[in-house]
Design a protein around this motif. Structure first.
Motif, PDB file in Angstrom:
ATOM      1  N   GLN A 217      49.925  81.160  22.820  1.00 34.77           N
ATOM      2  CA  GLN A 217      49.556  80.481  24.054  1.00 34.77           C
ATOM      3  C   GLN A 217      50.792  80.099  24.861  1.00 34.77           C
ATOM      4  O   GLN A 217      50.789  80.200  26.098  1.00 34.77           O
ATOM      5  CB  GLN A 217      48.720  79.234  23.754  1.00 34.77           C
ATOM      6  CG  GLN A 217      48.222  78.504  24.995  1.00 34.77           C
ATOM      7  CD  GLN A 217      47.383  79.377  25.910  1.00 34.77           C
ATOM      8  OE1 GLN A 217      46.617  80.219  25.458  1.00 34.77           O
ATOM      9  NE2 GLN A 217      47.540  79.179  27.222  1.00 34.77           N
ATOM     10  N   SER A 218      51.857  79.685  24.189  1.00 38.48           N
ATOM     11  CA  SER A 218      53.086  79.338  24.907  1.00 38.48           C
ATOM     12  C   SER A 218      53.675  80.567  25.600  1.00 38.48           C
ATOM     13  O   SER A 218      54.234  80.460  26.699  1.00 38.48           O
ATOM     14  CB  SER A 218      54.109  78.723  23.951  1.00 38.48           C
ATOM     15  OG  SER A 218      54.623  79.684  23.043  1.00 38.48           O
ATOM     16  N   LEU A 219      53.520  81.740  24.989  1.00 35.76           N
ATOM     17  CA  LEU A 219      54.021  82.966  25.609  1.00 35.76           C
ATOM     18  C   LEU A 219      53.156  83.368  26.802  1.00 35.76           C
ATOM     19  O   LEU A 219      53.671  83.833  27.827  1.00 35.76           O
ATOM     20  CB  LEU A 219      54.064  84.094  24.582  1.00 35.76           C
ATOM     21  CG  LEU A 219      54.996  83.859  23.388  1.00 35.76           C
ATOM     22  CD1 LEU A 219      54.951  85.052  22.440  1.00 35.76           C
ATOM     23  CD2 LEU A 219      56.426  83.592  23.843  1.00 35.76           C
ATOM     24  N   LEU A 220      51.850  83.186  26.688  1.00 33.78           N
ATOM     25  CA  LEU A 220      50.974  83.467  27.822  1.00 33.78           C
ATOM     26  C   LEU A 220      51.285  82.545  28.996  1.00 33.78           C
ATOM     27  O   LEU A 220      51.205  82.952  30.165  1.00 33.78           O
ATOM     28  CB  LEU A 220      49.514  83.320  27.401  1.00 33.78           C
ATOM     29  CG  LEU A 220      48.978  84.414  26.473  1.00 33.78           C
ATOM     30  CD1 LEU A 220      47.632  84.006  25.892  1.00 33.78           C
ATOM     31  CD2 LEU A 220      48.854  85.743  27.216  1.00 33.78           C
ATOM     32  N   GLU A 221      51.658  81.323  28.708  1.00 32.49           N
ATOM     33  CA  GLU A 221      52.023  80.393  29.777  1.00 32.49           C
ATOM     34  C   GLU A 221      53.296  80.837  30.486  1.00 32.49           C
ATOM     35  O   GLU A 221      53.443  80.643  31.703  1.00 32.49           O
ATOM     36  CB  GLU A 221      52.173  78.985  29.206  1.00 32.49           C
ATOM     37  CG  GLU A 221      50.827  78.367  28.801  1.00 32.49           C
ATOM     38  CD  GLU A 221      50.979  77.053  28.048  1.00 32.49           C
ATOM     39  OE1 GLU A 221      52.136  76.572  27.915  1.00 32.49           O
ATOM     40  OE2 GLU A 221      49.957  76.506  27.597  1.00 32.49           O
ATOM     41  N   LEU A 222      54.237  81.432  29.741  1.00 38.01           N
ATOM     42  CA  LEU A 222      55.433  81.977  30.378  1.00 38.01           C
ATOM     43  C   LEU A 222      55.059  83.031  31.417  1.00 38.01           C
ATOM     44  O   LEU A 222      55.648  83.105  32.495  1.00 38.01           O
ATOM     45  CB  LEU A 222      56.351  82.637  29.335  1.00 38.01           C
ATOM     46  CG  LEU A 222      57.106  81.768  28.352  1.00 38.01           C
ATOM     47  CD1 LEU A 222      57.921  82.653  27.415  1.00 38.01           C
ATOM     48  CD2 LEU A 222      58.024  80.793  29.082  1.00 38.01           C
ATOM     49  N   LEU A 223      54.076  83.858  31.062  1.00 35.53           N
ATOM     50  CA  LEU A 223      53.649  84.935  31.946  1.00 35.53           C
ATOM     51  C   LEU A 223      52.877  84.412  33.159  1.00 35.53           C
ATOM     52  O   LEU A 223      52.633  85.164  34.102  1.00 35.53           O
ATOM     53  CB  LEU A 223      52.770  85.923  31.173  1.00 35.53           C
ATOM     54  CG  LEU A 223      53.487  86.720  30.086  1.00 35.53           C
ATOM     55  CD1 LEU A 223      52.478  87.442  29.201  1.00 35.53           C
ATOM     56  CD2 LEU A 223      54.469  87.713  30.702  1.00 35.53           C
ATOM     57  N   GLY A 224      52.494  83.142  33.143  1.00 32.23           N
ATOM     58  CA  GLY A 224      51.708  82.565  34.230  1.00 32.23           C
ATOM     59  C   GLY A 224      52.529  81.868  35.296  1.00 32.23           C
ATOM     60  O   GLY A 224      51.960  81.241  36.195  1.00 32.23           O
ATOM     61  N   HIS A 225      53.860  81.992  35.250  1.00 35.21           N
ATOM     62  CA  HIS A 225      54.697  81.283  36.211  1.00 35.21           C
ATOM     63  C   HIS A 225      54.612  81.943  37.588  1.00 35.21           C
ATOM     64  O   HIS A 225      54.892  83.131  37.744  1.00 35.21           O
ATOM     65  CB  HIS A 225      56.150  81.259  35.739  1.00 35.21           C
ATOM     66  CG  HIS A 225      57.020  80.333  36.524  1.00 35.21           C
ATOM     67  ND1 HIS A 225      57.683  80.722  37.662  1.00 35.21           N
ATOM     68  CD2 HIS A 225      57.314  79.021  36.346  1.00 35.21           C
ATOM     69  CE1 HIS A 225      58.355  79.702  38.153  1.00 35.21           C
ATOM     70  NE2 HIS A 225      58.153  78.653  37.379  1.00 35.21           N
ATOM     71  N   THR A 226      54.220  81.157  38.595  1.00 30.79           N
ATOM     72  CA  THR A 226      53.991  81.700  39.938  1.00 30.79           C
ATOM     73  C   THR A 226      55.087  81.318  40.934  1.00 30.79           C
ATOM     74  O   THR A 226      54.969  81.639  42.126  1.00 30.79           O
ATOM     75  CB  THR A 226      52.640  81.225  40.492  1.00 30.79           C
ATOM     76  OG1 THR A 226      52.612  79.787  40.493  1.00 30.79           O
ATOM     77  CG2 THR A 226      51.487  81.755  39.652  1.00 30.79           C
TER      78      THR A 226
END
Length: 267
Positions: free
Chosen positions: A186-195
């Motif tokens: 989940q922490s890695l998916l959050e990295l990919l969500g940076h806008t």
């Protein structure tokens, strides 16, 4: 695929980690992560329903590939040129990348491919052949952390620097805590969500209008016409168990689906 970061052989629990976003026009028909049967096994990948092929996937035998387009007008080819997505499937099914001669038939690409059993991973790119810019045709990736977007491997674009640094930070956190696989993923998916967008002074120049260059500088692109269609995290542990999670998004950037597949890699 438009941005990815990988950690190869740098963590004792997860010797292979891949985090990646696929950016594409929202009207391009796409099927989400699924199992494709192939002779002798199967492939885990999403499907491009317009031209065939894929952007990221792996096989039950451990063959892995991802592809990013190179954003340079000098590398564009007519619409009749073969789809770069077929390079991903070819690398996964055949266990090897294209030859130099073959690669000239395609628009600009970076193809990261190899075998997860041995962690023998290469980055193959045709941009050096076409632009004479010093980018090698194929390099073996030694153990380490890598990032690639729409330039060359390791090009210091703001988005690739952010994603690579974020992956490194999360690996340090994992070493210093009791975080389980689910929370780490989940922490890695959050990295990919940076806008967040890059400053104008940091933007690369790739020949697109400034407003597009600005929009494309985000790790996750949110735009009505073109944007991040999916985020993916692949984790392989020391027992060769691979977990592949993909999240899909609508034009507003909202999650529309999530799929997690887990397989045991065979030799």
């Amino acid at each position: 695929m438009c941005i990815a970061a990988l950690a190869l052989g740098v963590h004792p629990v997860f010797p292979f980690i891949c985090v990646a976003n696929r950016d594409e026009f929202h009207n391009r028909p796409t099927a989400p992560l699924q199992v494709w049967p192939v002779p002798g096994g199967f492939v885990l990948a999403g499907k491009d329903l317009q031209s065939g092929g894929s952007w990221l996937g792996l096989s039950s035998k451990g063959e892995f590939a991802l592809l990013t387009n190179v954003r340079n007008a000098a590398l564009n080819l007519p619409a009749t040129a073969p789809s770069r997505g077929e390079l991903v499937l070819s690398a996964i099914e055949n266990g090897q990348g294209p030859t130099e001669e073959m690669s000239l038939n395609y628009a600009g690409f970076n193809l990261v491919h190899g075998n997860l059993n041995t962690l023998t991973i290469h980055c193959t790119s045709n941009q050096g052949l076409k632009l004479n810019n010093g980018v090698p045709f194929s390099v073996l990736l030694e153990p380490g952390i890598y990032s690639v977007s729409n330039g060359h491997l390791g090009a210091p674009w703001p988005k690739t620097r952010r994603l690579e640094a974020g992956l490194e930070h999360q690996l340090v956190r994992l070493n210093n805590s009791n975080t389980d696989r689910r929370h780490f993923e989940q922490s890695l998916l959050e990295l990919l969500g940076h806008t967040g967008l890059a400053e104008d002074t940091e933007l690369p120049y790739t020949g697109v209008p400034h407003e597009w260059e600005k929009m494309l500088s985000a790790v996750k692109i949110v735009s009505p016409l073109y944007g991040t269609r999916s985020s993916a995290v692949i984790l392989m542990d020391t027992k060769k168990i691979v977990q592949f999670t993909e999240i899909t998004f609508n034009p507003a950037g909202d999650e529309t689906g999530r799929e997690t597949l887990q397989i045991q890699i065979t030799s």
